[in-house]
Design a protein around this motif. Sequence first.
Motif, PDB file in Angstrom:
ATOM      1  N   ALA A 179      65.633   6.467 -66.163  1.00  0.00           N
ATOM      2  CA  ALA A 179      64.762   7.180 -66.834  1.00  0.00           C
ATOM      3  C   ALA A 179      63.803   7.139 -66.826  1.00  0.00           C
ATOM      4  CB  ALA A 179      65.764   7.369 -67.973  1.00  0.00           C
ATOM      5  N   GLU A 180      63.094   6.290 -66.290  1.00  0.00           N
ATOM      6  CA  GLU A 180      61.527   6.260 -65.898  1.00  0.00           C
ATOM      7  C   GLU A 180      61.339   5.496 -65.010  1.00  0.00           C
ATOM      8  OE1 GLU A 180      60.829   2.973 -69.035  1.00  0.00           O
ATOM      9  OE2 GLU A 180      62.106   3.509 -70.592  1.00  0.00           O
ATOM     10  N   PRO A 181      60.518   6.164 -64.044  1.00  0.00           N
ATOM     11  CA  PRO A 181      60.016   6.464 -63.009  1.00  0.00           C
ATOM     12  C   PRO A 181      59.195   5.798 -62.706  1.00  0.00           C
ATOM     13  CG  PRO A 181      60.467   8.860 -63.133  1.00  0.00           C
ATOM     14  CD  PRO A 181      61.219   7.628 -64.140  1.00  0.00           C
ATOM     15  N   SER A 182      58.065   5.278 -61.850  1.00  0.00           N
ATOM     16  CA  SER A 182      56.766   4.827 -61.528  1.00  0.00           C
ATOM     17  C   SER A 182      56.144   5.430 -61.787  1.00  0.00           C
ATOM     18  CB  SER A 182      56.619   3.215 -60.736  1.00  0.00           C
ATOM     19  OG  SER A 182      57.761   2.815 -61.098  1.00  0.00           O
ATOM     20  N   GLY A 183      56.759   7.455 -60.820  1.00  0.00           N
ATOM     21  CA  GLY A 183      55.736   7.979 -60.633  1.00  0.00           C
ATOM     22  C   GLY A 183      56.231   8.849 -59.719  1.00  0.00           C
ATOM     23  N   GLU A 184      55.486   9.888 -59.411  1.00  0.00           N
ATOM     24  CA  GLU A 184      56.056  11.271 -58.736  1.00  0.00           C
ATOM     25  C   GLU A 184      55.690  11.758 -57.014  1.00  0.00           C
ATOM     26  OE1 GLU A 184      56.880  14.132 -60.861  1.00  0.00           O
ATOM     27  OE2 GLU A 184      54.886  14.903 -61.179  1.00  0.00           O
ATOM     28  N   GLU A 185      56.182  12.284 -56.747  1.00  0.00           N
ATOM     29  CA  GLU A 185      55.277  12.901 -54.964  1.00  0.00           C
ATOM     30  C   GLU A 185      55.387  14.074 -55.259  1.00  0.00           C
ATOM     31  OE1 GLU A 185      56.329  10.322 -51.902  1.00  0.00           O
ATOM     32  OE2 GLU A 185      55.026   8.822 -52.299  1.00  0.00           O
ATOM     33  N   SER A 207      51.817   6.059 -66.615  1.00  0.00           N
ATOM     34  CA  SER A 207      51.041   4.070 -66.831  1.00  0.00           C
ATOM     35  C   SER A 207      52.596   3.787 -67.608  1.00  0.00           C
ATOM     36  CB  SER A 207      50.340   5.292 -67.884  1.00  0.00           C
ATOM     37  OG  SER A 207      49.921   4.026 -68.782  1.00  0.00           O
ATOM     38  N   ARG A 208      52.781   2.810 -68.186  1.00  0.00           N
ATOM     39  CA  ARG A 208      53.939   2.339 -68.935  1.00  0.00           C
ATOM     40  C   ARG A 208      53.127   2.281 -70.166  1.00  0.00           C
ATOM     41  NH1 ARG A 208      58.163   1.142 -66.122  1.00  0.00           N
ATOM     42  NH2 ARG A 208      58.388   2.632 -64.531  1.00  0.00           N
ATOM     43  N   SER A 209      51.892   2.717 -70.255  1.00  0.00           N
ATOM     44  CA  SER A 209      51.195   1.664 -71.535  1.00  0.00           C
ATOM     45  C   SER A 209      51.026   2.913 -72.878  1.00  0.00           C
ATOM     46  CB  SER A 209      49.842   1.035 -71.327  1.00  0.00           C
ATOM     47  OG  SER A 209      48.698   2.659 -71.279  1.00  0.00           O
ATOM     48  N   VAL A 210      51.752   3.817 -72.558  1.00  0.00           N
ATOM     49  CA  VAL A 210      52.350   4.703 -73.485  1.00  0.00           C
ATOM     50  C   VAL A 210      52.990   5.612 -73.473  1.00  0.00           C
ATOM     51  CG1 VAL A 210      49.862   6.092 -73.002  1.00  0.00           C
ATOM     52  CG2 VAL A 210      52.012   6.117 -71.275  1.00  0.00           C
ATOM     53  N   GLY A 211      53.654   5.850 -74.914  1.00  0.00           N
ATOM     54  CA  GLY A 211      54.938   6.518 -75.062  1.00  0.00           C
ATOM     55  C   GLY A 211      55.873   5.324 -75.601  1.00  0.00           C
ATOM     56  N   GLY A 215      53.838  -2.057 -72.192  1.00  0.00           N
ATOM     57  CA  GLY A 215      53.433  -2.355 -70.736  1.00  0.00           C
ATOM     58  C   GLY A 215      53.474  -2.470 -69.070  1.00  0.00           C
ATOM     59  N   VAL A 216      52.337  -2.539 -68.351  1.00  0.00           N
ATOM     60  CA  VAL A 216      53.094  -2.977 -67.031  1.00  0.00           C
ATOM     61  C   VAL A 216      52.970  -4.694 -66.900  1.00  0.00           C
ATOM     62  CG1 VAL A 216      52.993  -2.754 -64.907  1.00  0.00           C
ATOM     63  CG2 VAL A 216      52.573  -0.954 -66.117  1.00  0.00           C
TER      64      VAL A 216
END
Length: 227
Positions: A179-185, A207-211, A215-216
């Motif tokens: 449910a939490e990918p690092s990004g998308e193309e 970004s992993r610092s929101v929601g 953080g990463v």
Amino acid sequence: MRGLKGTDGEAESGTGARKAAGAVVTALVALAVLASGCSAGGSGLQDEGEAPHAPTKGTPSPGPSSSTGLFAQAVDAAALLKADPEVSARVKADLRPCAADSYPVDTSYGMLTGGSSPDVVVNVMTCGDAVGLATYVYRADGGRYENVFAVEEPAVYAAIDRGDLVVTKQVYASGDPVAEPSGEEVTTYRWSAGKFAQEYWVRNEYSRSVGGGEGVASAETPTPAED
């Protein structure tokens, strides 16, 4: 004296005639004003002309032609995939009903390849978390459907956007939950010379610092050696 009396009589007679004529003129003017007032709708000041006619009902002009006539019949996407020899055995094995006869497939119809009938975009997903497993584009060709595009990779999904095919693929780093990918193309394809050609490509990194507020994770820094 008789002559004077005659003169006075004639004068009195002329005055009476003028008074009578004036009364007649006054009456005629009053009648004219009354008639003018009636023709003006009772205002007595201005004639507004003829009363407006009630609008007549005409046949409404036809609006723009609807494209719904192109959509003749829905496609059984699951049956289409099962009968397609170009669909991999892995995807066919995962293509199972989630409940009763409800398969985890999304189907879209639109004009992508310039044909006379709508093309069909089929997305295959997992039942539990709806992660895309594969996506296909089928082109109508003489009563049958031809597979003209396929991506069989996890976390992929395709959509039609103003005549273009837009394919979104989720990007996962090691340890990313589903449910939490690092990004998308996001890749946009356009039909050209009998096939889909790439037009645009965009990569978005999340970004992993929101929601959730996490953080990463950073690499550990070595602790200085003690003396």
